[in-house]
Design a protein around this motif. Structure first.
Motif, PDB file in Angstrom:
ATOM      1  N   LEU A  67       0.856  -1.179   0.000  1.00  0.00           N
ATOM      2  CA  LEU A  67       0.000   0.000   0.000  1.00  0.00           C
ATOM      3  C   LEU A  67       0.894   1.232   0.000  1.00  0.00           C
ATOM      4  O   LEU A  67       1.674   1.442   0.915  1.00  0.00           O
ATOM      5  CB  LEU A  67      -0.916  -0.001   1.227  1.00  0.00           C
ATOM      6  N   GLU A  68       0.775   2.054  -1.037  1.00  0.00           N
ATOM      7  CA  GLU A  68       1.648   3.209  -1.163  1.00  0.00           C
ATOM      8  C   GLU A  68       1.276   4.326  -0.200  1.00  0.00           C
ATOM      9  O   GLU A  68       2.071   5.200   0.067  1.00  0.00           O
ATOM     10  CB  GLU A  68       1.618   3.706  -2.602  1.00  0.00           C
ATOM     11  N   GLU A  69       0.070   4.316   0.328  1.00  0.00           N
ATOM     12  CA  GLU A  69      -0.363   5.387   1.205  1.00  0.00           C
ATOM     13  C   GLU A  69       0.051   5.166   2.654  1.00  0.00           C
ATOM     14  O   GLU A  69      -0.196   6.025   3.486  1.00  0.00           O
ATOM     15  CB  GLU A  69      -1.872   5.547   1.127  1.00  0.00           C
ATOM     16  N   THR A  70       0.675   4.053   2.973  1.00  0.00           N
ATOM     17  CA  THR A  70       1.033   3.791   4.366  1.00  0.00           C
ATOM     18  C   THR A  70       2.163   4.692   4.836  1.00  0.00           C
ATOM     19  O   THR A  70       2.159   5.135   5.970  1.00  0.00           O
ATOM     20  CB  THR A  70       1.428   2.323   4.568  1.00  0.00           C
ATOM     21  N   ALA A  71       3.126   4.969   3.989  1.00  0.00           N
ATOM     22  CA  ALA A  71       4.249   5.800   4.404  1.00  0.00           C
ATOM     23  C   ALA A  71       3.816   7.235   4.722  1.00  0.00           C
ATOM     24  O   ALA A  71       4.174   7.762   5.765  1.00  0.00           O
ATOM     25  CB  ALA A  71       5.345   5.771   3.355  1.00  0.00           C
ATOM     26  N   PRO A  72       3.055   7.932   3.859  1.00  0.00           N
ATOM     27  CA  PRO A  72       2.629   9.287   4.211  1.00  0.00           C
ATOM     28  C   PRO A  72       1.774   9.326   5.478  1.00  0.00           C
ATOM     29  O   PRO A  72       1.883  10.258   6.265  1.00  0.00           O
ATOM     30  CB  PRO A  72       1.830   9.748   2.996  1.00  0.00           C
ATOM     31  N   ALA A  73       0.951   8.313   5.697  1.00  0.00           N
ATOM     32  CA  ALA A  73       0.133   8.292   6.908  1.00  0.00           C
ATOM     33  C   ALA A  73       1.012   8.156   8.144  1.00  0.00           C
ATOM     34  O   ALA A  73       0.746   8.780   9.173  1.00  0.00           O
ATOM     35  CB  ALA A  73      -0.873   7.151   6.844  1.00  0.00           C
ATOM     36  N   ALA A  74       2.066   7.378   8.040  1.00  0.00           N
ATOM     37  CA  ALA A  74       2.981   7.233   9.169  1.00  0.00           C
ATOM     38  C   ALA A  74       3.684   8.551   9.460  1.00  0.00           C
ATOM     39  O   ALA A  74       3.872   8.918  10.621  1.00  0.00           O
ATOM     40  CB  ALA A  74       3.990   6.133   8.883  1.00  0.00           C
ATOM     41  N   HIS A  75       4.069   9.280   8.405  1.00  0.00           N
ATOM     42  CA  HIS A  75       4.713  10.577   8.609  1.00  0.00           C
ATOM     43  C   HIS A  75       3.731  11.583   9.207  1.00  0.00           C
ATOM     44  O   HIS A  75       4.111  12.399  10.044  1.00  0.00           O
ATOM     45  CB  HIS A  75       5.293  11.100   7.299  1.00  0.00           C
ATOM     46  N   THR A  76       2.482  11.536   8.771  1.00  0.00           N
ATOM     47  CA  THR A  76       1.466  12.429   9.313  1.00  0.00           C
ATOM     48  C   THR A  76       1.233  12.135  10.788  1.00  0.00           C
ATOM     49  O   THR A  76       1.130  13.063  11.604  1.00  0.00           O
ATOM     50  CB  THR A  76       0.145  12.277   8.531  1.00  0.00           C
ATOM     51  N   LEU A  77       1.172  10.878  11.156  1.00  0.00           N
ATOM     52  CA  LEU A  77       0.994  10.509  12.553  1.00  0.00           C
ATOM     53  C   LEU A  77       2.193  10.955  13.391  1.00  0.00           C
ATOM     54  O   LEU A  77       2.029  11.500  14.485  1.00  0.00           O
ATOM     55  CB  LEU A  77       0.794   9.003  12.688  1.00  0.00           C
ATOM     56  N   ALA A  78       3.397  10.750  12.871  1.00  0.00           N
ATOM     57  CA  ALA A  78       4.596  11.172  13.591  1.00  0.00           C
ATOM     58  C   ALA A  78       4.622  12.683  13.770  1.00  0.00           C
ATOM     59  O   ALA A  78       4.985  13.189  14.845  1.00  0.00           O
ATOM     60  CB  ALA A  78       5.841  10.701  12.855  1.00  0.00           C
ATOM     61  N   ALA A  79       4.207  13.428  12.742  1.00  0.00           N
ATOM     62  CA  ALA A  79       4.167  14.889  12.843  1.00  0.00           C
ATOM     63  C   ALA A  79       3.133  15.330  13.873  1.00  0.00           C
ATOM     64  O   ALA A  79       3.375  16.279  14.636  1.00  0.00           O
ATOM     65  CB  ALA A  79       3.864  15.493  11.484  1.00  0.00           C
ATOM     66  N   ALA A  80       1.993  14.670  13.901  1.00  0.00           N
ATOM     67  CA  ALA A  80       0.949  15.025  14.878  1.00  0.00           C
ATOM     68  C   ALA A  80       1.426  14.749  16.303  1.00  0.00           C
ATOM     69  O   ALA A  80       1.175  15.546  17.216  1.00  0.00           O
ATOM     70  CB  ALA A  80      -0.325  14.249  14.583  1.00  0.00           C
ATOM     71  N   ILE A  81       2.115  13.648  16.506  1.00  0.00           N
ATOM     72  CA  ILE A  81       2.634  13.323  17.846  1.00  0.00           C
ATOM     73  C   ILE A  81       3.698  14.323  18.258  1.00  0.00           C
ATOM     74  O   ILE A  81       3.728  14.777  19.401  1.00  0.00           O
ATOM     75  CB  ILE A  81       3.149  11.869  17.876  1.00  0.00           C
ATOM     76  N   ASP A  82       4.587  14.719  17.311  1.00  0.00           N
ATOM     77  CA  ASP A  82       5.609  15.700  17.629  1.00  0.00           C
ATOM     78  C   ASP A  82       4.994  17.060  17.966  1.00  0.00           C
ATOM     79  O   ASP A  82       5.472  17.763  18.855  1.00  0.00           O
ATOM     80  CB  ASP A  82       6.590  15.842  16.459  1.00  0.00           C
ATOM     81  N   THR A  83       3.940  17.445  17.267  1.00  0.00           N
ATOM     82  CA  THR A  83       3.255  18.707  17.537  1.00  0.00           C
ATOM     83  C   THR A  83       2.561  18.659  18.885  1.00  0.00           C
ATOM     84  O   THR A  83       2.547  19.647  19.618  1.00  0.00           O
ATOM     85  CB  THR A  83       2.219  18.997  16.424  1.00  0.00           C
ATOM     86  N   TRP A  84       2.031  17.543  19.253  1.00  0.00           N
ATOM     87  CA  TRP A  84       1.293  17.393  20.495  1.00  0.00           C
ATOM     88  C   TRP A  84       2.204  17.505  21.710  1.00  0.00           C
ATOM     89  O   TRP A  84       1.832  18.009  22.743  1.00  0.00           O
ATOM     90  CB  TRP A  84       0.557  16.041  20.509  1.00  0.00           C
ATOM     91  N   ARG A  85       3.446  17.063  21.580  1.00  0.00           N
ATOM     92  CA  ARG A  85       4.387  17.101  22.723  1.00  0.00           C
ATOM     93  C   ARG A  85       4.729  18.469  23.083  1.00  0.00           C
ATOM     94  O   ARG A  85       4.750  19.417  23.288  1.00  0.00           O
ATOM     95  CB  ARG A  85       5.679  16.376  22.377  1.00  0.00           C
TER      96      ARG A  85
END
Length: 88
Positions: A70-88
């Motif tokens: 699935l080609e969309e898995t990598a961007p979703a992982a980056h989006t999740l990582a960015a959201a977690i970094d913003t939340w901290r």
């Protein structure tokens, strides 16, 4: 590797092969095919797609194929990582 070439051939035909079909197409012994497929499945290069009832065995046999990517898995992982970094 002959088994991967045989798997690609069956993939182009549109049906996942059994171990016996792969061995026959690749002209490899069943013992070597079984050992190689176990390693390929464990490494993630090949996956078991389904099981099929056959006349030559009393249990269903595995049907093999390449893993679905699935080609969309990598961007979703980056989006999740960015959201977690913003939340901290």
């Amino acid at each position: 590797m002959a088994l991967l070439a045989a798997l690609e051939h069956f993939n182009q035909e549109g049906h996942p092969p059994t171990m016996r079909e792969l061995a026959h197409r690749a002209r490899v012994s069943l013992k070597d095919t079984r050992n190689s497929l176990n390693g390929l499945v464990r490494a993630g290069h090949v996956e078991i797609r389904a099981f099929k009832r056959v006349t030559y065995r009393n249990r269903p046999v595995a049907l093999y194929g390449f893993p679905l990517v699935l080609e969309e898995t990598a961007p979703a992982a980056h989006t999740l990582a960015a959201a977690i970094d913003t939340w901290r």
